[in-house]
Write a protein that holds these residues in place. Sequence first.
Motif, PDB file in Angstrom:
ATOM      1  N   ALA A  72       0.842  -1.201   0.000  1.00 55.74           N
ATOM      2  CA  ALA A  72       0.000   0.000   0.000  1.00 55.74           C
ATOM      3  C   ALA A  72       0.873   1.245   0.000  1.00 55.74           C
ATOM      4  O   ALA A  72       1.907   1.288   0.673  1.00 55.74           O
ATOM      5  CB  ALA A  72      -0.904   0.002   1.229  1.00 55.74           C
ATOM      6  N   ASP A  73       0.467   2.223  -0.760  1.00 55.55           N
ATOM      7  CA  ASP A  73       1.116   3.533  -0.792  1.00 55.55           C
ATOM      8  C   ASP A  73       0.066   4.580  -0.477  1.00 55.55           C
ATOM      9  O   ASP A  73      -1.091   4.463  -0.904  1.00 55.55           O
ATOM     10  CB  ASP A  73       1.711   3.819  -2.175  1.00 55.55           C
ATOM     11  CG  ASP A  73       2.900   2.943  -2.490  1.00 55.55           C
ATOM     12  OD1 ASP A  73       3.878   2.979  -1.724  1.00 55.55           O
ATOM     13  OD2 ASP A  73       2.848   2.216  -3.497  1.00 55.55           O
ATOM     14  N   ALA A  74       0.475   5.599   0.260  1.00 53.75           N
ATOM     15  CA  ALA A  74      -0.443   6.681   0.594  1.00 53.75           C
ATOM     16  C   ALA A  74       0.258   8.019   0.387  1.00 53.75           C
ATOM     17  O   ALA A  74       1.461   8.137   0.595  1.00 53.75           O
ATOM     18  CB  ALA A  74      -0.918   6.553   2.041  1.00 53.75           C
ATOM     19  N   VAL A  75      -0.520   8.997  -0.005  1.00 52.79           N
ATOM     20  CA  VAL A  75      -0.025  10.351  -0.210  1.00 52.79           C
ATOM     21  C   VAL A  75      -0.696  11.249   0.820  1.00 52.79           C
ATOM     22  O   VAL A  75      -1.915  11.180   1.021  1.00 52.79           O
ATOM     23  CB  VAL A  75      -0.335  10.843  -1.650  1.00 52.79           C
ATOM     24  CG1 VAL A  75       0.083  12.287  -1.831  1.00 52.79           C
ATOM     25  CG2 VAL A  75       0.338   9.934  -2.666  1.00 52.79           C
ATOM     26  N   LEU A  76       0.114  12.088   1.466  1.00 53.26           N
ATOM     27  CA  LEU A  76      -0.387  13.056   2.436  1.00 53.26           C
ATOM     28  C   LEU A  76      -0.285  14.451   1.847  1.00 53.26           C
ATOM     29  O   LEU A  76       0.620  14.744   1.067  1.00 53.26           O
ATOM     30  CB  LEU A  76       0.441  12.996   3.718  1.00 53.26           C
ATOM     31  CG  LEU A  76       0.553  11.651   4.429  1.00 53.26           C
ATOM     32  CD1 LEU A  76       1.506  11.744   5.608  1.00 53.26           C
ATOM     33  CD2 LEU A  76      -0.813  11.169   4.879  1.00 53.26           C
ATOM     34  N   ASP A  77      -1.195  15.333   2.265  1.00 53.93           N
ATOM     35  CA  ASP A  77      -1.072  16.730   1.853  1.00 53.93           C
ATOM     36  C   ASP A  77      -0.194  17.475   2.853  1.00 53.93           C
ATOM     37  O   ASP A  77       0.374  16.873   3.771  1.00 53.93           O
ATOM     38  CB  ASP A  77      -2.454  17.382   1.686  1.00 53.93           C
ATOM     39  CG  ASP A  77      -3.252  17.470   2.981  1.00 53.93           C
ATOM     40  OD1 ASP A  77      -2.675  17.284   4.084  1.00 53.93           O
ATOM     41  OD2 ASP A  77      -4.463  17.739   2.899  1.00 53.93           O
ATOM     42  N   ASP A  78      -0.079  18.786   2.698  1.00 51.29           N
ATOM     43  CA  ASP A  78       0.789  19.582   3.566  1.00 51.29           C
ATOM     44  C   ASP A  78       0.348  19.579   5.030  1.00 51.29           C
ATOM     45  O   ASP A  78       1.145  19.851   5.922  1.00 51.29           O
ATOM     46  CB  ASP A  78       0.867  21.028   3.055  1.00 51.29           C
ATOM     47  CG  ASP A  78       1.612  21.121   1.734  1.00 51.29           C
ATOM     48  OD1 ASP A  78       2.412  20.207   1.434  1.00 51.29           O
ATOM     49  OD2 ASP A  78       1.392  22.105   1.002  1.00 51.29           O
ATOM     50  N   ALA A  79      -0.902  19.241   5.287  1.00 49.25           N
ATOM     51  CA  ALA A  79      -1.413  19.156   6.656  1.00 49.25           C
ATOM     52  C   ALA A  79      -1.357  17.727   7.197  1.00 49.25           C
ATOM     53  O   ALA A  79      -1.937  17.439   8.242  1.00 49.25           O
ATOM     54  CB  ALA A  79      -2.846  19.682   6.713  1.00 49.25           C
ATOM     55  N   ASP A  80      -0.671  16.835   6.489  1.00 52.13           N
ATOM     56  CA  ASP A  80      -0.551  15.423   6.848  1.00 52.13           C
ATOM     57  C   ASP A  80      -1.883  14.674   6.816  1.00 52.13           C
ATOM     58  O   ASP A  80      -2.059  13.673   7.504  1.00 52.13           O
ATOM     59  CB  ASP A  80       0.126  15.238   8.210  1.00 52.13           C
ATOM     60  CG  ASP A  80       1.613  15.514   8.160  1.00 52.13           C
ATOM     61  OD1 ASP A  80       2.205  15.385   7.073  1.00 52.13           O
ATOM     62  OD2 ASP A  80       2.190  15.851   9.212  1.00 52.13           O
ATOM     63  N   ASP A  81      -2.817  15.140   6.003  1.00 48.34           N
ATOM     64  CA  ASP A  81      -4.074  14.431   5.805  1.00 48.34           C
ATOM     65  C   ASP A  81      -3.930  13.483   4.620  1.00 48.34           C
ATOM     66  O   ASP A  81      -3.319  13.827   3.605  1.00 48.34           O
ATOM     67  CB  ASP A  81      -5.221  15.410   5.525  1.00 48.34           C
ATOM     68  CG  ASP A  81      -5.549  16.271   6.732  1.00 48.34           C
ATOM     69  OD1 ASP A  81      -5.400  15.784   7.873  1.00 48.34           O
ATOM     70  OD2 ASP A  81      -5.955  17.429   6.535  1.00 48.34           O
ATOM     71  N   LEU A  82      -4.500  12.301   4.747  1.00 43.34           N
ATOM     72  CA  LEU A  82      -4.476  11.337   3.652  1.00 43.34           C
ATOM     73  C   LEU A  82      -5.291  11.874   2.479  1.00 43.34           C
ATOM     74  O   LEU A  82      -6.440  12.282   2.651  1.00 43.34           O
ATOM     75  CB  LEU A  82      -5.078  10.007   4.096  1.00 43.34           C
ATOM     76  CG  LEU A  82      -4.201   9.128   4.965  1.00 43.34           C
ATOM     77  CD1 LEU A  82      -5.027   8.043   5.633  1.00 43.34           C
ATOM     78  CD2 LEU A  82      -3.086   8.513   4.154  1.00 43.34           C
ATOM     79  N   VAL A  83      -4.689  11.881   1.305  1.00 40.57           N
ATOM     80  CA  VAL A  83      -5.410  12.327   0.114  1.00 40.57           C
ATOM     81  C   VAL A  83      -5.485  11.236  -0.952  1.00 40.57           C
ATOM     82  O   VAL A  83      -6.286  11.335  -1.877  1.00 40.57           O
ATOM     83  CB  VAL A  83      -4.804  13.616  -0.492  1.00 40.57           C
ATOM     84  CG1 VAL A  83      -4.985  14.786   0.459  1.00 40.57           C
ATOM     85  CG2 VAL A  83      -3.347  13.440  -0.849  1.00 40.57           C
ATOM     86  N   GLU A  84      -4.662  10.204  -0.818  1.00 41.14           N
ATOM     87  CA  GLU A  84      -4.664   9.148  -1.811  1.00 41.14           C
ATOM     88  C   GLU A  84      -4.089   7.876  -1.209  1.00 41.14           C
ATOM     89  O   GLU A  84      -3.112   7.911  -0.470  1.00 41.14           O
ATOM     90  CB  GLU A  84      -3.796   9.570  -3.003  1.00 41.14           C
ATOM     91  CG  GLU A  84      -3.757   8.605  -4.151  1.00 41.14           C
ATOM     92  CD  GLU A  84      -2.877   9.133  -5.271  1.00 41.14           C
ATOM     93  OE1 GLU A  84      -2.071   8.323  -5.774  1.00 41.14           O
ATOM     94  OE2 GLU A  84      -2.983  10.322  -5.625  1.00 41.14           O
TER      95      GLU A  84
END
Length: 132
Positions: A72-84
Amino acid sequence: MTDIQTSTVSDEGFASTSQVGDFNLAIDALDEAGPNPNATLVATYASCFLPAFRVGGQKTGFDDLGKIQIDADAVLDDADDLVEISFDVYVERALSDEEFAEITALAEDICHVHDAIRDGLQADVTVVGGAF
């Protein structure tokens, strides 16, 4: 009446221990005493999707898929929220793309975490001060 109950405690700092049934799970926002909450969520999602994938295989007539691994791979935004979140599912048994697509669609319907990750599912929060 609830179906699942957990208890999460943090005496100080950003690490906590969650009791889930007979199991203790260390989670740490700083990745020092355990994985962080986002990483734990991604691992939980994959841990739900994998058996759902097996059941999807059984429902399509493939009872033995052999070894399955999900990276599994996950992408975080600048606020460390999961976006993908993305899964690479490795299956020992070789099937056609169409057969895997059918199994994947069933797994998405079966996996409870897949269903829970949607807009609008958030905790109803009540805070009680002076509790200890």
